[in-house]
Write a protein that holds these residues in place. Structure first.
Motif, PDB file in Angstrom:
ATOM      1  N   GLY A   1       0.751  -1.299   0.168  1.00 29.22           N
ATOM      2  CA  GLY A   1      -0.032  -0.030   0.116  1.00 29.22           C
ATOM      3  C   GLY A   1       0.710   1.261   0.158  1.00 29.22           C
ATOM      4  N   TYR A   2       2.106   1.215  -0.346  1.00 31.68           N
ATOM      5  CA  TYR A   2       3.105   2.449  -0.301  1.00 31.68           C
ATOM      6  C   TYR A   2       2.790   3.199  -1.656  1.00 31.68           C
ATOM      7  CZ  TYR A   2       5.753   1.004   3.745  1.00 31.68           C
ATOM      8  OH  TYR A   2       6.144   0.605   4.991  1.00 31.68           O
ATOM      9  N   PRO A   3       2.722   4.444  -1.811  1.00 34.42           N
ATOM     10  CA  PRO A   3       2.452   5.178  -3.017  1.00 34.42           C
ATOM     11  C   PRO A   3       3.787   5.257  -3.705  1.00 34.42           C
ATOM     12  CG  PRO A   3       2.761   6.779  -1.182  1.00 34.42           C
ATOM     13  CD  PRO A   3       2.615   5.601  -0.610  1.00 34.42           C
ATOM     14  N   MET A   4       3.643   5.292  -5.035  1.00 31.58           N
ATOM     15  CA  MET A   4       4.721   5.371  -6.080  1.00 31.58           C
ATOM     16  C   MET A   4       4.995   6.782  -6.588  1.00 31.58           C
ATOM     17  SD  MET A   4       5.315   2.600  -9.070  1.00 31.58           S
ATOM     18  CE  MET A   4       4.085   3.424 -10.130  1.00 31.58           C
ATOM     19  N   PRO A   5       6.238   7.154  -6.269  1.00 35.44           N
ATOM     20  CA  PRO A   5       6.602   8.380  -6.925  1.00 35.44           C
ATOM     21  C   PRO A   5       7.254   8.423  -8.467  1.00 35.44           C
ATOM     22  CG  PRO A   5       8.556   7.698  -5.848  1.00 35.44           C
ATOM     23  CD  PRO A   5       7.320   6.681  -5.422  1.00 35.44           C
ATOM     24  N   ALA A   6       7.210   9.533  -9.024  1.00 38.45           N
ATOM     25  CA  ALA A   6       7.417   9.106 -10.624  1.00 38.45           C
ATOM     26  C   ALA A   6       9.076   8.877 -10.972  1.00 38.45           C
ATOM     27  CB  ALA A   6       7.053  10.555 -11.307  1.00 38.45           C
TER      28      ALA A   6
ATOM     29  N   ILE B   1      13.315   3.396  -7.232  1.00 41.45           N
ATOM     30  CA  ILE B   1      12.350   4.395  -6.855  1.00 41.45           C
ATOM     31  C   ILE B   1      12.831   4.627  -5.335  1.00 41.45           C
ATOM     32  CG2 ILE B   1      10.837   4.470  -8.888  1.00 41.45           C
ATOM     33  CD1 ILE B   1       8.828   3.244  -6.875  1.00 41.45           C
ATOM     34  N   MET B   2      12.641   5.868  -4.992  1.00 38.84           N
ATOM     35  CA  MET B   2      12.808   6.268  -3.664  1.00 38.84           C
ATOM     36  C   MET B   2      11.415   6.355  -3.058  1.00 38.84           C
ATOM     37  SD  MET B   2      14.455   6.936  -0.783  1.00 38.84           S
ATOM     38  CE  MET B   2      16.252   7.205  -1.254  1.00 38.84           C
ATOM     39  N   LEU B   3      10.905   5.715  -2.111  1.00 39.99           N
ATOM     40  CA  LEU B   3       9.886   5.646  -1.516  1.00 39.99           C
ATOM     41  C   LEU B   3       9.772   6.219  -0.150  1.00 39.99           C
ATOM     42  CD1 LEU B   3       8.837   1.737  -2.269  1.00 39.99           C
ATOM     43  CD2 LEU B   3       7.643   3.784  -3.506  1.00 39.99           C
ATOM     44  N   GLN B   4       8.514   6.922   0.294  1.00 42.69           N
ATOM     45  CA  GLN B   4       8.543   7.321   1.627  1.00 42.69           C
ATOM     46  C   GLN B   4       7.407   6.777   1.998  1.00 42.69           C
ATOM     47  OE1 GLN B   4       7.662  11.685   2.197  1.00 42.69           O
ATOM     48  NE2 GLN B   4       8.497  11.416   4.231  1.00 42.69           N
ATOM     49  N   ALA B   5       7.570   5.714   3.020  1.00 43.15           N
ATOM     50  CA  ALA B   5       6.398   5.329   3.508  1.00 43.15           C
ATOM     51  C   ALA B   5       5.586   6.181   4.180  1.00 43.15           C
ATOM     52  CB  ALA B   5       6.831   4.384   4.691  1.00 43.15           C
ATOM     53  N   PRO B   6       3.999   6.088   4.031  1.00 41.30           N
ATOM     54  CA  PRO B   6       3.070   7.106   4.523  1.00 41.30           C
ATOM     55  C   PRO B   6       3.236   7.256   6.145  1.00 41.30           C
ATOM     56  CG  PRO B   6       2.032   5.057   3.771  1.00 41.30           C
ATOM     57  CD  PRO B   6       3.305   4.927   3.496  1.00 41.30           C
ATOM     58  N   GLN B   7       2.693   8.518   6.297  1.00 34.77           N
ATOM     59  CA  GLN B   7       2.786   8.620   7.982  1.00 34.77           C
ATOM     60  C   GLN B   7       1.937   7.771   8.530  1.00 34.77           C
ATOM     61  OE1 GLN B   7       4.703  11.129   9.467  1.00 34.77           O
ATOM     62  NE2 GLN B   7       5.852  11.089   7.549  1.00 34.77           N
TER      63      GLN B   7
END
Length: 384
Positions: free
Chosen positions: A195-200, A287-293
């Motif tokens: 469920g982590y969002p994917m950056p471009a 890609i560098m992911l930032q896990a959601p807060q």
């Protein structure tokens, strides 16, 4: 089939408890998920099973999961049919991944000869020592030999400290650097999601070796990782805070179908290379992911939606759940809320499982086995 139960492994009660279970449920064996803090009680469990002639297999995990969240002690004991004895195999990384996969495939094919045809295609459920360096590559080689004879699933056992421990066992022995292979009904074919969002923005792992990344976009891996974290998220990464930061800024490997495999950095080497849980192929697109807060509900909704699509009503059934230790480190108290949401929305009876150091599953029901981080993996523990 008797339901799974949680045991505190008290010496005065354990053998009597197991004997009563065995009398009511002959010709069954046990899969045990043991909390790391109670690893000193494993010998008593093994001895009791030996005395009673119970086939035992399992792994040691950082903590267990239950209906209310985390359990720091005891073991989950999961009865399953005595169709095929599990295979506990010692792995020598120096022999190479092809040799390990052949060793596993040979034993699994022997087990398949005893699998009841009326039960359909089984699930090959694997528990690896999380300190093995080449699990993703072993899975690649294993699929070349077994193909679609089985569904694939599994997890990594071990210590949350990422220090080596003997974390796999049967009733006779305990070992590290190994893998436990079980054949289970096809209904235990696991579902997983992060469920982590994917950056471009994408990068390239320009120099790697197994779990270590030496260069990203031709720069030293740590320097590139620092720059990307600061550029994309404004965070200052140092050698001192690297371990605690890695779970918040994992790397993703882009697959051809736009799916993402997560790799959590867990160690920084003296030469500036970055060590991840799970291999990173050379020239992989990263890609560098930032896990959601906070985890939100998307991951749980996707997991339960897929389980219901496959099995219909899943309420009042045991739900075997493994939750990535890195995901837990990132979300903190919100991880507990996510587990409770999974319990509430599934109405599982019981919800059981453990924190894990890596997850194995296919992105589609009939798909290829892949090694994941930062995910939740669920199976219905239906044994018929």
């Amino acid at each position: 089939m008797s339901p799974p139960w949680h045991s505190l492994l008290e010496t005065t009660q354990l053998e009597a408890q197991l004997q009563a279970w065995q009398t009511a449920n002959p010709n069954q064996q046990l899969l045990a998920l043991l909390a790391e803090s109670d690893s000193d009680k494993l010998q008593q469990l093994q001895t009791s099973c030996l005395h009673l002639g119970i086939a035992l297999a399992g792994g040691i995990f950082p903590r267990l999961l239950g209906e209310q969240g985390f359990l720091n002690n005891g073991a989950w004991l999961l009865p399953h049919a005595d169709a095929c004895k599990p295979a506990l195999l010692r792995v020598n990384p120096e022999h190479g991944v092809a040799s390990t996969a052949r060793q596993m495939a040979t034993r699994v094919e022997q087990m398949l000869q005893h699998w009841p045809a009326k039960q359909g295609k089984p699930t090959l459920f694997m528990i690896f020592d999380g300190m093995l360096p080449d699990i993703a590559s072993i899975l690649d080689e294993l699929y070349l030999q077994l193909a679609d004879q089985v569904f694939y699933g599994g997890v990594n056992a071990g210590s949350e400290s990422f220090q080596p421990i003997d974390c796999l066992f049967d009733q006779y022995q305990t070992l590290g650097h190994g893998v436990l292979c079980l054949l289970l009904p096809g209904s235990t074919n696991p579902v997983l999601n992060h469920g982590y969002p994917m950056p471009a923005q994408c990068m390239t792992a320009t120099a790697t070796a197994s779990n270590r990344i030496f260069q990203i976009d031709w720069k030293p891996a740590f320097t590139a990782y620092q720059d990307i974290v600061k550029q994309q998220f404004g965070a200052e990464l140092t050698r001192d805070n690297f371990y605690s930061f890695g779970v918040h800024f994992p790397l993703g490997i882009m697959l051809a179908n736009q799916q993402v495999l997560i790799r959590i950095p867990v160690a920084l080497e003296d030469d500036g290379s970055v060590f991840c849980v799970g291999e990173v192929p050379e020239n992989a697109m990263l890609i560098m992911l930032q896990a959601p807060q906070s985890p939100g509900t998307q991951c749980v909704d996707n997991l339960l939606g897929t389980l219901r699509q496959r099995h219909g009503d899943i309420s009042n059934q045991p739900l075997l759940t493994f939750y990535c230790a890195g995901r837990n480190m990132h979300f903190g108290p919100a991880a507990l809320a996510e587990i409770r949401l999974l319990q509430a929305n599934s109405q599982a009876l019981p919800l059981l499982g453990a924190l894990t150091l890596g997850e194995i599953g296919s992105l589609q029901e009939w798909g290829y086995p892949l090694f994941h981080n930062a995910s939740i993996i669920c199976s219905l523990w239906k044994q018929s």
